[in-house]
Design an enzyme around this catalytic site. Structure first.
Site, short mmCIF file in Angstrom:
data_model
loop_
_atom_site.label_atom_id
_atom_site.label_comp_id
_atom_site.label_asym_id
_atom_site.label_seq_id
_atom_site.Cartn_x
_atom_site.Cartn_y
_atom_site.Cartn_z
N ASP A 138 -0.08 -7.94 1.58
CA ASP A 138 0.46 -6.25 1.49
C ASP A 138 1.95 -6.09 1.55
OD1 ASP A 138 0.00 -3.64 1.43
OD2 ASP A 138 -0.26 -3.23 3.76
N LEU A 145 -4.80 -26.63 -0.78
CA LEU A 145 -5.27 -28.12 -0.12
C LEU A 145 -6.55 -27.94 -1.05
CD1 LEU A 145 -5.25 -30.46 1.74
CD2 LEU A 145 -6.25 -29.07 3.31
N GLY A 146 -7.40 -26.88 -1.12
CA GLY A 146 -8.57 -26.75 -1.90
C GLY A 146 -9.75 -27.28 -1.36
N HIS A 196 0.83 -1.25 0.11
CA HIS A 196 -0.21 -0.07 0.19
C HIS A 196 0.88 1.04 -0.16
CE1 HIS A 196 0.37 0.10 4.53
NE2 HIS A 196 0.45 1.24 4.41
N SER A 236 4.61 2.52 7.85
CA SER A 236 4.09 1.41 7.37
C SER A 236 5.41 1.03 6.38
CB SER A 236 3.09 1.60 6.27
OG SER A 236 1.91 1.51 6.93
#
Length: 266
Positions: free
Chosen positions: A44, A173-174, A14, A118
C-alpha cells in the site's frame, strides 16, 4: 512525505488510486502537480515526483531500534486539518496477520490517527521518520488509539526499487507454509515452526532440497514460527542472496542452503 531533494514523495497507494490528477501541497504554501512514478499495492505504498526547488527531505530514523513506549508523533491531514500533529507512544512493533497488505510488519501507535492521516509521517521524538502511517483500527471510523505505520526502512526499499526498476524487487524462496499445531521437542529443546505444504517447481527451495512435509524451524539463524513474518523477511532480502534453513525431517535436524530467486511479478 518528501524523501529526496529532487522531488520523490512517498504516500499510500490507496490515497492516490483512481486519481486523474494529484496536487501536492507543501507546508510553506507551495504546490505542484505530482507524477506517479509507481505503486506497490502489496505494501500500500506509492512513489510520486514533484518538480519544485529547494525541497527539504525528511531525516530518516531506525525503525529496528524503536521500542514499545517510545514517544512518537504523527503528521497528516486528518479531516482536512492540514499539517496536524498528534503525539503518542509506540504500542507494539512487528504487527502482522491483519490482512491489510500482503507484506505486513506494522509499527502500532496510540498517537491519534484519523482519516486523512494516511501517507503521512510517523516520527520519533527527534523528528526522524520511523514509518508511513497507513491504517487505523476503528469500528466507528474515528481514532480508537490503534494506528499502524509501515516501517521506514521497508518504505525506502519500495521507493528505491520503484525508481530503479518500476516495481519492487523481492526475494523468493518458493514454498507454501502452514503453522505447526504443536511444538517439536529435540535434544536442544522445544521448537515451534512452519510446516511446508508445497514447494514450487524450479524454485530456490526445491533446488536447496526442501520437501513437502518438512518443518521449517529457522531462517538464517532466526527462529521462524509465523508465515507472514517469514515472508516479510524473505521479501526484504535481495535475489541471489544466500539463505540458510534449519529443517526438522524424519526426527532429525537438517540444514539446507541456497540462494534466493526473484519473486515473480503478478
Amino acid at each position: 512525505v518528501i524523501m529526496s531533494a529532487d522531488g520523490y514523495v512517498l504516500t499510500n497507494n490507496h490515497v492516490i488510486t483512481g486519481a486523474s490528477e494529484i496536487l501536492v501541497l507543501l507546508a510553506d504554501g507551495r504546490d505542484a502537480i505530482a507524477t506517479v512514478i509507481g505503486t506497490d499495492p502489496d505494501t500500500d505504498l506509492a512513489v510520486l515526483d514533484i518538480d519544485l526547488p529547494e525541497l527539504q527531505p525528511i531525516p530518516v530514523g531506525n525503525p529496528d531500534a524503536a521500542e514499545v513506549g517510545d514517544v512518537v508523533l504523527a503528521i497528516g491531514n486528518p479531516y482536512g486539518f492540514d499539517q496536524s500533529v498528534s503525539q503518542g507512544i509506540i504500542s507494539a512493533t512487528g504487527r502482522f496477520g491483519l490482512q491489510l497488505n500482503t507484506y505486513e510488519n506494522f509499527i502500532q501507535t496510540d498517537a491519534a490517527i484519523n482519516p486523512g492521516n494516511s501517507g503521512g509521517a510517523l516520527l520519533d521524538a527527534r523528528g526522524n521518520l520511523l514509518g508511513i502511517n497507513t491504517a487505523i483500527y476503528s469500528p466507528s471510523g474515528g481514532s480508537q488509539g490503534i494506528g499502524l505505520a509501515i516501517p521506514a526502512d521497508y518504505a525506502i526499499k519500495v521507493l528505491r526499487d520503484i525508481v530503479a526498476h518500476g516495481y519492487v524487487v523481492r526475494g523468493w524462496l518458493g514454498v507454501e507454509v502452514q503453522p505447526l499445531p504443536a511444538r517439536i521437542v529435540t535434544a536442544d529443546g522445544a521448537h515451534t515452526g512452519l510446516v511446508v505444504s508445497d514447494v514450487e517447481s524450479g524454485s530456490p527451495a526445491q533446488t536447496a532440497g526442501v520437501l513437502p512435509g518438512d518443518i521449517l524451524l529457522a531462517l538464517n539463524g532466526t527462529a521462524t514460527s509465523q508465515g507472514r513474518n517469514a515472508m516479510y523477511r524473505i521479501a526484504l532480502m535481495a535475489p541471489g542472496e544466500a539463505f540458510d534453513l534449519e529443517i526438522y525431517r524424519d526426527e532429525q535436524l537438517v540444514r539446507l542452503a541456497g540462494k534466493l530467486g526473484q519473486r515473480p511479478q503478478d
